[in-house]
Design a protein around this motif. Structure first.
Motif, mmCIF file in Angstrom:
data_model
loop_
_atom_site.group_PDB
_atom_site.id
_atom_site.type_symbol
_atom_site.label_atom_id
_atom_site.label_comp_id
_atom_site.label_asym_id
_atom_site.label_seq_id
_atom_site.Cartn_x
_atom_site.Cartn_y
_atom_site.Cartn_z
ATOM 1 N N PHE A 295 0.841 -1.193 0.000
ATOM 2 C CA PHE A 295 0.000 0.000 0.000
ATOM 3 C C PHE A 295 0.879 1.247 0.000
ATOM 4 C CE2 PHE A 295 -2.586 -3.321 1.924
ATOM 5 C CZ PHE A 295 -3.821 -3.137 1.336
ATOM 6 N N SER A 296 0.317 2.353 -0.483
ATOM 7 C CA SER A 296 1.036 3.624 -0.488
ATOM 8 C C SER A 296 0.166 4.704 0.139
ATOM 9 C CB SER A 296 1.397 4.017 -1.926
ATOM 10 O OG SER A 296 0.225 4.421 -2.639
ATOM 11 N N SER A 297 0.680 5.909 0.186
ATOM 12 C CA SER A 297 -0.077 7.024 0.766
ATOM 13 C C SER A 297 -1.378 7.262 0.016
ATOM 14 C CB SER A 297 0.770 8.301 0.752
ATOM 15 O OG SER A 297 1.140 8.640 -0.577
ATOM 16 N N LYS A 298 -1.448 6.888 -1.260
ATOM 17 C CA LYS A 298 -2.671 7.085 -2.046
ATOM 18 C C LYS A 298 -3.814 6.192 -1.573
ATOM 19 C CE LYS A 298 -0.418 8.608 -6.337
ATOM 20 N NZ LYS A 298 0.940 8.708 -5.799
ATOM 21 N N ASP A 299 -3.491 5.152 -0.770
ATOM 22 C CA ASP A 299 -4.509 4.226 -0.278
ATOM 23 C C ASP A 299 -5.027 4.593 1.108
ATOM 24 O OD1 ASP A 299 -4.314 2.309 -2.508
ATOM 25 O OD2 ASP A 299 -2.314 1.924 -1.726
#
Length: 321
Positions: A295-299
């Motif tokens: 996961f990344s900050s966009k999630d």
């Protein structure tokens, strides 16, 4: 240069439009703040003012939210935030699969994955024996795993849920906390209790814990055990040592499913210890029965400021390299 965009929502349903606006127009205010636009509504007729790209994004998010409300009572700020992320990050292609996501059904709520990464995460857990979910706080790693465990327990796919965390001291010493051992480690396990209460309810969760159908325990309690037909979740896996992670990953028997979650940017281990999660990912990356979702900050599905904080830390770390 500021532009205007006019459009209508259809089919016309004033009650649904009222739910779309939210209490005191909270939905519109959230979208306006995120996209730097102005939303003017008169029934089903809308006008958006702002930059060309942003007013198009505003129209798209309102249409998507209106459609979503066709089979849902209300929208939460978290859901609105996720739809905004999908529209603003089209390169992730998250919005194309929005209607094909498989819900997780629990006694209290039905959980719909938010974004392609969450959908892939649940799909991987269902298909693989062991899944690693790695990424920043607020991406739903633990919550989704607990919800799926509850669903599989109720459907009879598994017989027991085991939730565990390493009781690592993040700046606070366990020995100085009041109470016996159980009372000392309970604060470390509270996020797991919270997820169970939300999906099962307080009473049923406690009944299942008393019946040993659900077990919540520090990682140290796993040593020497073999768990079959169980759904086992290790939360905060970044705070395990290599030895602890190997111990945990050799505890499950036939018919069990294992999920390990963690955030490699928040390791609380002593400086002379390396993370067992990072080591396990490197060791197991070629094993076909093991799945990996990053996961990344966009999630991030919490307050939009959380995403900005995560991104700011990532950028700062890159500058220091």
């Amino acid at each position: 240069m500021e532009k205007n965009l006019k459009f209508e929502l259809s089919p016309i349903d004033q009650e649904r439009i009222n739910r779309l606006s939210g209490p005191t127009n909270s939905t519109y205010k959230q979208i306006e703040k995120e996209l730097d636009i102005k939303i003017i509504s008169r029934g089903e007729n809308f006008k958006i003012q702002g930059s060309k790209n942003n007013i198009r994004a505003g129209q798209e998010i309102l249409v998507k939210l209106y459609k979503r409300l066709g089979d849902k009572d209300n929208l939460t700020p978290e859901e609105i935030h996720l739809f905004l992320r999908e529209v603003m990050n089209k390169d992730n292609k998250t919005n194309k699969k929005n209607n094909s996501r498989t819900p997780v059904k629990t006694p209290k709520i039905t959980v719909l994955p938010k974004g392609e990464n969450q959908e892939n995460y649940l799909k991987t857990i269902r298909q693989k024996t062991l899944t690693f979910g790695v990424g920043p706080a607020g991406t739903g790693k633990t919550y989704l795993a607990v919800a799926l465990a509850v669903e599989q327990l109720r459907s009879g796919e598994i017989e027991k849920i085991v939730l565990t965390r390493p009781a690592v001291e993040a700046g606070e010493k366990l020995g100085f906390l009041p109470g016996d051992l159980s009372q000392k480690v309970d604060p470390y396990l509270k996020p797991l209790y919270d997820a169970l209460f939300e999906t099962l309810g307080f009473k049923e969760t406690n009944n299942l814990i008393e019946g040993n159908i659900i077990e919540i325990a520090p990682l140290a309690f796993m040593r020497g055990r073999t768990l079959s037909n169980s759904f086992i979740i290790l939360d905060e896996g970044q705070n395990t040592t290599r030895e602890q992670m190997k111990m945990f990953l050799t505890r499950f028997g036939f018919g069990s499913k294992v999920v390990v979650t963690g955030d490699l940017t928040q390791v609380d281990l002593p400086s002379d210890s390396s993370s067992g999660l990072l080591h396990a990912i490197e060791v197991l990356k070629t094993v076909k029965e093991v799945g990996f979702i990053e996961f990344s900050s966009k999630d991030v599905v919490r307050n939009s400021l959380v995403q900005k904080i995560v991104e700011a830390y990532d950028k700062f770390k890159e500058r220091k390299k």
